[in-house]
Design a protein around this motif. Structure first.
Motif, mmCIF file in Angstrom:
data_model
loop_
_atom_site.group_PDB
_atom_site.id
_atom_site.type_symbol
_atom_site.label_atom_id
_atom_site.label_comp_id
_atom_site.label_asym_id
_atom_site.label_seq_id
_atom_site.Cartn_x
_atom_site.Cartn_y
_atom_site.Cartn_z
ATOM 1 N N ILE A 70 1.048 -1.184 0.114
ATOM 2 C CA ILE A 70 0.002 0.202 0.021
ATOM 3 C C ILE A 70 0.893 1.263 0.065
ATOM 4 O O ILE A 70 1.762 1.156 0.738
ATOM 5 C CB ILE A 70 -0.894 0.017 1.175
ATOM 6 C CG1 ILE A 70 -1.864 -1.393 1.169
ATOM 7 C CG2 ILE A 70 -1.832 1.189 1.235
ATOM 8 C CD1 ILE A 70 -2.823 -1.589 0.231
ATOM 9 N N ALA A 71 0.578 2.230 -0.710
ATOM 10 C CA ALA A 71 1.287 3.447 -0.943
ATOM 11 C C ALA A 71 1.610 3.976 0.507
ATOM 12 O O ALA A 71 0.869 3.899 1.271
ATOM 13 C CB ALA A 71 0.709 4.326 -1.725
ATOM 14 N N ARG A 127 1.475 6.930 1.449
ATOM 15 C CA ARG A 127 0.651 8.202 1.928
ATOM 16 C C ARG A 127 -0.315 7.564 2.969
ATOM 17 O O ARG A 127 -0.502 8.360 3.883
ATOM 18 C CB ARG A 127 -0.305 8.382 0.663
ATOM 19 C CG ARG A 127 0.156 9.126 -0.508
ATOM 20 C CD ARG A 127 -0.748 9.674 -1.573
ATOM 21 N NE ARG A 127 -1.537 8.418 -1.996
ATOM 22 C CZ ARG A 127 -1.114 7.570 -3.110
ATOM 23 N NH1 ARG A 127 -0.201 7.813 -3.860
ATOM 24 N NH2 ARG A 127 -2.303 6.902 -3.172
ATOM 25 N N TYR A 128 -0.715 6.255 2.813
ATOM 26 C CA TYR A 128 -1.737 5.706 3.975
ATOM 27 C C TYR A 128 -1.077 5.851 5.053
ATOM 28 O O TYR A 128 -1.791 6.448 6.227
ATOM 29 C CB TYR A 128 -2.178 4.466 3.475
ATOM 30 C CG TYR A 128 -2.958 3.923 4.799
ATOM 31 C CD1 TYR A 128 -4.406 4.346 4.943
ATOM 32 C CD2 TYR A 128 -2.659 2.591 5.306
ATOM 33 C CE1 TYR A 128 -5.143 3.676 5.757
ATOM 34 C CE2 TYR A 128 -3.514 1.976 6.124
ATOM 35 C CZ TYR A 128 -4.875 2.657 6.505
ATOM 36 O OH TYR A 128 -5.646 1.992 7.362
ATOM 37 N N TYR A 160 -7.715 5.350 5.006
ATOM 38 C CA TYR A 160 -7.643 4.647 3.740
ATOM 39 C C TYR A 160 -8.395 5.129 2.358
ATOM 40 O O TYR A 160 -7.724 5.579 1.434
ATOM 41 C CB TYR A 160 -7.788 3.230 3.728
ATOM 42 C CG TYR A 160 -7.558 2.360 2.518
ATOM 43 C CD1 TYR A 160 -6.304 2.070 2.080
ATOM 44 C CD2 TYR A 160 -8.478 1.817 1.814
ATOM 45 C CE1 TYR A 160 -5.886 1.530 1.040
ATOM 46 C CE2 TYR A 160 -8.258 1.376 0.475
ATOM 47 C CZ TYR A 160 -7.038 0.750 0.170
ATOM 48 O OH TYR A 160 -6.666 0.230 -0.880
ATOM 49 N N GLU A 192 -6.169 6.877 -0.719
ATOM 50 C CA GLU A 192 -5.852 5.969 -1.890
ATOM 51 C C GLU A 192 -7.086 5.944 -2.572
ATOM 52 O O GLU A 192 -8.098 5.469 -2.347
ATOM 53 C CB GLU A 192 -5.696 4.562 -1.155
ATOM 54 C CG GLU A 192 -4.537 4.386 -0.125
ATOM 55 C CD GLU A 192 -3.277 4.558 -0.869
ATOM 56 O OE1 GLU A 192 -3.140 4.431 -2.134
ATOM 57 O OE2 GLU A 192 -2.339 5.094 -0.170
ATOM 58 N N GLN A 193 -6.622 6.231 -3.961
ATOM 59 C CA GLN A 193 -7.717 6.354 -4.815
ATOM 60 C C GLN A 193 -7.601 5.231 -5.682
ATOM 61 O O GLN A 193 -8.720 4.857 -6.549
ATOM 62 C CB GLN A 193 -7.679 7.544 -5.771
ATOM 63 C CG GLN A 193 -8.071 8.927 -4.962
ATOM 64 C CD GLN A 193 -7.106 9.450 -4.037
ATOM 65 O OE1 GLN A 193 -5.964 9.282 -4.116
ATOM 66 N NE2 GLN A 193 -7.676 9.699 -2.806
ATOM 67 N N LYS A 194 -6.726 4.334 -5.724
ATOM 68 C CA LYS A 194 -6.593 3.166 -6.640
ATOM 69 C C LYS A 194 -7.430 2.150 -5.828
ATOM 70 O O LYS A 194 -7.286 1.697 -4.638
ATOM 71 C CB LYS A 194 -5.046 2.740 -6.945
ATOM 72 C CG LYS A 194 -4.381 3.882 -7.694
ATOM 73 C CD LYS A 194 -2.922 3.458 -7.897
ATOM 74 C CE LYS A 194 -2.325 4.241 -9.027
ATOM 75 N NZ LYS A 194 -0.877 3.723 -9.015
#
Length: 158
Positions: free
Chosen positions: A3-4, A6-7, A83, A87-89
């Protein structure tokens, strides 16, 4: 697959805001102060704060005493809320190029994977919905206190 970050940074930001508000009587923190805790660039922090703000998880105050604060109570902000804010993906992505449709596997692999991916993503989201920033703050402060005690007992200057 990871997970990126950013989270993880978003969780760090929210926990720091909660700690500052509850333990330091400082409800508002600047992106510079937050960036020092995360050990990253304030511009990167502001991008994440913008996503959190769009989901009403944080609020900004301009002018004297400017900074960011929590937009909701720590018990109301779930890991899933965070999340979904940053997280957009989808959790799982397919091939970057389309598989060969002339191949019996290539023709059907994405369609066949869909229920597995959807189930795994739903399980993750269900799990994330069970934990809050309040939980993370308690865990983080407890670990900090434990480490402080270990340093005191080992003779290391905290």
């Amino acid at each position: 697959m990871a997970i990126a970050s950013r989270y993880t940074v978003a969780l760090h930001i929210l926990t720091l805001l909660a700690y500052s508000s509850e333990h330091k009587n400082n409800k508002y923190l600047t992106s510079d102060i937050i960036a020092k805790s995360v050990n990253t660039n304030p511009v990167y922090i502001r991008r994440i704060l913008s996503s959190l703000s769009s989901s009403s998880l944080v609020q900004v105050r301009y002018g004297t005493g400017s900074g960011w604060c929590l937009g909701k109570a720590t018990t109301e902000i779930t890991f899933l809320d965070v999340y979904e804010a940053v997280e957009q993906k989808k959790l799982f992505e397919y091939h970057r190029s389309n598989p060969n449709e002339a191949c019996p596997i290539g023709e059907n692999i994405q369609l066949s994977l869909e229920p597995y991916y959807a189930g795994a993503e739903q399980a993750m989201k269900t799990y994330l919905s069970r934990s809050t920033i309040a939980d993370l703050l308690i865990d983080t402060v407890s670990m900090s206190n434990l480490r402080m005690n270990e340093r005191l007992h080992s003779g290391v200057n905290p």
